[in-house]
Design a protein around this motif. Structure first.
Motif, PDB file in Angstrom:
ATOM      1  N   MET A   1     -43.595   1.759   6.754  1.00 18.53           N
ATOM      2  CA  MET A   1     -42.248   2.125   6.381  1.00 18.53           C
ATOM      3  C   MET A   1     -42.310   3.084   5.192  1.00 18.53           C
ATOM      4  O   MET A   1     -42.929   2.798   4.177  1.00 18.53           O
ATOM      5  CB  MET A   1     -41.463   0.863   6.001  1.00 18.53           C
ATOM      6  N   ASP A   2     -41.706   4.237   5.353  1.00 15.53           N
ATOM      7  CA  ASP A   2     -41.646   5.213   4.274  1.00 15.53           C
ATOM      8  C   ASP A   2     -40.390   4.975   3.449  1.00 15.53           C
ATOM      9  O   ASP A   2     -39.289   4.878   3.988  1.00 15.53           O
ATOM     10  CB  ASP A   2     -41.611   6.640   4.819  1.00 15.53           C
ATOM     11  N   ILE A   3     -40.599   4.866   2.160  1.00 15.89           N
ATOM     12  CA  ILE A   3     -39.488   4.728   1.227  1.00 15.89           C
ATOM     13  C   ILE A   3     -39.527   5.938   0.312  1.00 15.89           C
ATOM     14  O   ILE A   3     -40.581   6.274  -0.227  1.00 15.89           O
ATOM     15  CB  ILE A   3     -39.611   3.431   0.393  1.00 15.89           C
ATOM     16  N   THR A   4     -38.412   6.595   0.150  1.00 18.83           N
ATOM     17  CA  THR A   4     -38.383   7.760  -0.731  1.00 18.83           C
ATOM     18  C   THR A   4     -37.607   7.436  -1.997  1.00 18.83           C
ATOM     19  O   THR A   4     -36.721   6.583  -2.007  1.00 18.83           O
ATOM     20  CB  THR A   4     -37.742   8.980  -0.037  1.00 18.83           C
ATOM     21  N   HIS A   5     -37.977   8.128  -3.049  1.00 16.49           N
ATOM     22  CA  HIS A   5     -37.302   8.014  -4.340  1.00 16.49           C
ATOM     23  C   HIS A   5     -37.018   9.436  -4.812  1.00 16.49           C
ATOM     24  O   HIS A   5     -37.896  10.287  -4.771  1.00 16.49           O
ATOM     25  CB  HIS A   5     -38.184   7.289  -5.365  1.00 16.49           C
ATOM     26  N   ASP A   6     -35.824   9.686  -5.248  1.00 13.25           N
ATOM     27  CA  ASP A   6     -35.446  11.021  -5.702  1.00 13.25           C
ATOM     28  C   ASP A   6     -35.291  11.021  -7.220  1.00 13.25           C
ATOM     29  O   ASP A   6     -34.817  10.049  -7.807  1.00 13.25           O
ATOM     30  CB  ASP A   6     -34.126  11.437  -5.048  1.00 13.25           C
ATOM     31  N   TYR A   7     -35.669  12.124  -7.830  1.00 14.59           N
ATOM     32  CA  TYR A   7     -35.586  12.280  -9.276  1.00 14.59           C
ATOM     33  C   TYR A   7     -34.911  13.602  -9.588  1.00 14.59           C
ATOM     34  O   TYR A   7     -35.015  14.554  -8.815  1.00 14.59           O
ATOM     35  CB  TYR A   7     -36.990  12.243  -9.904  1.00 14.59           C
ATOM     36  N   ALA A   8     -34.242  13.665 -10.712  1.00 15.83           N
ATOM     37  CA  ALA A   8     -33.561  14.900 -11.106  1.00 15.83           C
ATOM     38  C   ALA A   8     -33.697  15.096 -12.607  1.00 15.83           C
ATOM     39  O   ALA A   8     -33.506  14.164 -13.386  1.00 15.83           O
ATOM     40  CB  ALA A   8     -32.086  14.833 -10.723  1.00 15.83           C
ATOM     41  N   VAL A   9     -34.064  16.288 -12.992  1.00 24.13           N
ATOM     42  CA  VAL A   9     -34.092  16.675 -14.399  1.00 24.13           C
ATOM     43  C   VAL A   9     -33.423  18.032 -14.513  1.00 24.13           C
ATOM     44  O   VAL A   9     -33.296  18.770 -13.532  1.00 24.13           O
ATOM     45  CB  VAL A   9     -35.535  16.747 -14.973  1.00 24.13           C
ATOM     46  N   GLN A  10     -32.982  18.345 -15.709  1.00 20.32           N
ATOM     47  CA  GLN A  10     -32.398  19.649 -15.968  1.00 20.32           C
ATOM     48  C   GLN A  10     -33.232  20.333 -17.052  1.00 20.32           C
ATOM     49  O   GLN A  10     -33.695  19.674 -17.988  1.00 20.32           O
ATOM     50  CB  GLN A  10     -30.941  19.526 -16.443  1.00 20.32           C
TER      51      GLN A  10
END
Length: 172
Positions: A1-10
């Motif tokens: 099972m693939d689990i993704t995590h998203d990240y955001a920086v400016q």
């Protein structure tokens, strides 16, 4: 099972000295790294590339990310294996090679974790957990250069009060 995590920086460049990038030396390399709900990181380029030595540069941040990731993976492995870590430090180093075309890349990084554990009978186990941590570190798994490890593990020394109590007990 693939689990993704998203990240955001400016990223915000703050190095415009009035004429923008009108010439190579006309602009500052200062910038801010932000993410919602987090402290600001003041960044720049390495002083070799006309950056501000008092600010973090991307190369240092990459090395810090490798070191942090290994530490966090190690602490998790220690917990899962019943090893109580009392202290952890790292003196990580990395090497970047510039290329003739003006680019460059990291060629290696070496982590030097110094771990103090509570139980001297677990030193070998604690030392072996660095391999597991290295395999589970998301950042190290994402780079295309070798990340070496030179860990040292020691057990906490007994305090003077513990030693005195042990000696008194043995004298009885």
């Amino acid at each position: 099972m693939d689990i993704t995590h998203d990240y955001a920086v400016q990223i915000e460049w703050t190095g415009n000295r009035g004429t923008g990038t009108s010439s190579y030396r006309a602009y500052g390399r200062e910038h801010l790294v932000t993410a919602d709900g987090k402290h600001v990181i003041e960044g720049s380029s390495d002083p070799t590339f006309h950056g501000n030595a008092e600010r973090w540069n991307p190369e240092e941040l990459l090395l810090a990310a490798l070191s942090q990731c290994h530490m966090l993976s190690y602490l998790h492995a220690a917990t899962r294996n019943g090893v109580t870590v009392l202290a952890y430090t790292d003196a990580a180093t990395g090497t970047m090679q510039q290329t003739a075309d003006g680019g460059g890349h990291f060629t290696s990084a070496t982590l030097r974790p110094r771990v103090t554990i509570s139980d001297p009978t677990q030193i070998d186990l604690a030392q072996s957990l660095h391999a597991q941590a290295a395999a589970q570190c998301f950042i190290a798994s994402s780079v295309n250069f070798p990340v070496g490890h030179e860990p040292q593990t020691t057990a906490a020394e007994t305090t003077a009060a513990e030693t005195t109590a042990a000696e008194a007990s043995a004298a009885r």
